[in-house]
Design a protein around this motif. Structure first.
Motif, PDB file in Angstrom:
ATOM      1  N   ARG A 183       0.581  -1.073   0.354  1.00 45.05           N
ATOM      2  CA  ARG A 183      -0.101   0.193   0.167  1.00 45.05           C
ATOM      3  C   ARG A 183       0.641   1.481   0.137  1.00 45.05           C
ATOM      4  O   ARG A 183       0.576   2.079  -0.503  1.00 45.05           O
ATOM      5  N   ALA A 184       2.042   1.210   0.825  1.00 46.45           N
ATOM      6  CA  ALA A 184       2.626   2.564   1.020  1.00 46.45           C
ATOM      7  C   ALA A 184       3.645   1.972  -0.797  1.00 46.45           C
ATOM      8  O   ALA A 184       3.231   3.638  -1.218  1.00 46.45           O
ATOM      9  N   LEU A 185       3.779   1.862  -1.380  1.00 45.61           N
ATOM     10  CA  LEU A 185       4.921   1.338  -2.508  1.00 45.61           C
ATOM     11  C   LEU A 185       3.666   2.370  -4.108  1.00 45.61           C
ATOM     12  O   LEU A 185       3.636   2.810  -4.274  1.00 45.61           O
ATOM     13  N   ALA A 186       1.955   1.945  -3.314  1.00 37.18           N
ATOM     14  CA  ALA A 186       1.146   2.384  -4.008  1.00 37.18           C
ATOM     15  C   ALA A 186       0.940   3.878  -4.056  1.00 37.18           C
ATOM     16  O   ALA A 186       0.401   4.289  -4.851  1.00 37.18           O
ATOM     17  N   ALA A 187       1.026   4.146  -2.894  1.00 35.52           N
ATOM     18  CA  ALA A 187       0.262   5.116  -2.450  1.00 35.52           C
ATOM     19  C   ALA A 187       1.632   6.650  -2.812  1.00 35.52           C
ATOM     20  O   ALA A 187       1.477   7.619  -3.291  1.00 35.52           O
ATOM     21  N   ALA A 188       2.678   5.682  -2.913  1.00 36.46           N
ATOM     22  CA  ALA A 188       4.105   6.680  -3.029  1.00 36.46           C
ATOM     23  C   ALA A 188       3.962   6.917  -5.070  1.00 36.46           C
ATOM     24  O   ALA A 188       4.670   8.189  -6.052  1.00 36.46           O
ATOM     25  N   ALA A 189       3.759   6.046  -5.698  1.00 38.38           N
ATOM     26  CA  ALA A 189       3.808   5.749  -6.841  1.00 38.38           C
ATOM     27  C   ALA A 189       2.904   6.601  -7.379  1.00 38.38           C
ATOM     28  O   ALA A 189       3.078   7.172  -8.259  1.00 38.38           O
ATOM     29  N   VAL A 190       1.188   6.875  -6.974  1.00 37.23           N
ATOM     30  CA  VAL A 190       0.052   7.614  -7.211  1.00 37.23           C
ATOM     31  C   VAL A 190       0.617   8.765  -6.822  1.00 37.23           C
ATOM     32  O   VAL A 190       0.194   9.827  -7.870  1.00 37.23           O
ATOM     33  N   GLY A 191       1.077   9.399  -6.133  1.00 39.76           N
ATOM     34  CA  GLY A 191       1.439  10.801  -5.546  1.00 39.76           C
ATOM     35  C   GLY A 191       2.886  10.997  -6.466  1.00 39.76           C
ATOM     36  O   GLY A 191       2.700  12.159  -6.843  1.00 39.76           O
ATOM     37  N   GLY A 192       3.289  10.338  -6.335  1.00 39.78           N
ATOM     38  CA  GLY A 192       4.352  10.859  -7.612  1.00 39.78           C
ATOM     39  C   GLY A 192       4.093  11.073  -8.980  1.00 39.78           C
ATOM     40  O   GLY A 192       5.043  11.858  -9.556  1.00 39.78           O
ATOM     41  N   VAL A 193       3.248  10.280  -8.934  1.00 42.41           N
ATOM     42  CA  VAL A 193       2.783  11.227 -10.873  1.00 42.41           C
ATOM     43  C   VAL A 193       2.295  11.513 -10.497  1.00 42.41           C
ATOM     44  O   VAL A 193       2.789  13.017 -11.637  1.00 42.41           O
ATOM     45  N   LEU A 194       1.395  11.879  -9.892  1.00 40.04           N
ATOM     46  CA  LEU A 194       0.669  13.730  -9.766  1.00 40.04           C
ATOM     47  C   LEU A 194       1.784  14.980 -10.015  1.00 40.04           C
ATOM     48  O   LEU A 194       1.006  15.951  -9.909  1.00 40.04           O
ATOM     49  N   GLY A 195       2.869  13.981  -8.559  1.00 37.40           N
ATOM     50  CA  GLY A 195       3.652  15.408  -8.339  1.00 37.40           C
ATOM     51  C   GLY A 195       4.547  15.487  -9.422  1.00 37.40           C
ATOM     52  O   GLY A 195       5.094  16.661  -9.858  1.00 37.40           O
TER      53      GLY A 195
END
Length: 138
Positions: free
Chosen positions: A8-20
């Motif tokens: 879940r942490a990897l998914a959250a970081a990945a989605v956030g990274g895409v947005l940023g």
């Protein structure tokens, strides 16, 4: 505080990274990069540093490690950019803009540190104590 499950942490970081990253890309496309002072990436890195420093001041972020990963590691990690700053510095040197390159490197560091200090100063003592108690800095 218990860290979120790795997946879940990897998914959250990945989605956030895409947005940023998309936000950074949009800003750099909106304001073309030249051989002058790279104001866009400078502003992105300073604002991103301030926003990252502000995250622990929000109780909702302190209560949700997954939100912290999404906003901090993900969104702010994707938004700020050491690689673009480095590439722009090299471009400045290649165009014999040595003084501008040195000012850019030093200015980015100083401005980002000042931004973080200002955010820390603006946060309340109670918010800082809550952040320390919840182990945000660990």
């Amino acid at each position: 505080m218990t860290p979120p499950p790795l997946g879940r942490a990897l998914a959250a970081a990945a989605v956030g990274g895409v947005l940023g990253s998309l936000a950074r890309y949009g800003l750099t496309e909106w304001h073309a990069v030249g051989t002058g002072f790279p104001w866009t990436v400078f502003a992105i890195n300073v604002v991103g540093s301030a926003l990252l420093a502000a995250l622990p001041a929000f109780a909702v972020v302190r209560r949700s490690p997954l939100l912290g990963v999404f906003l901090g590691t993900g969104v702010m990690g994707g938004f700020t950019t050491m690689s673009a700053a480095s590439a722009e510095t090299v471009t400045l040197f290649e165009h014999n803009r040595d003084l501008t390159a040195f000012c850019y490197v030093a200015g980015t560091l100083v401005a980002a540190l000042v931004a973080v200090a200002v955010v820390d100063r603006w946060s309340t003592a109670a918010a800082r104590a809550d952040a320390e108690e919840s182990g945000v800095d660990e």
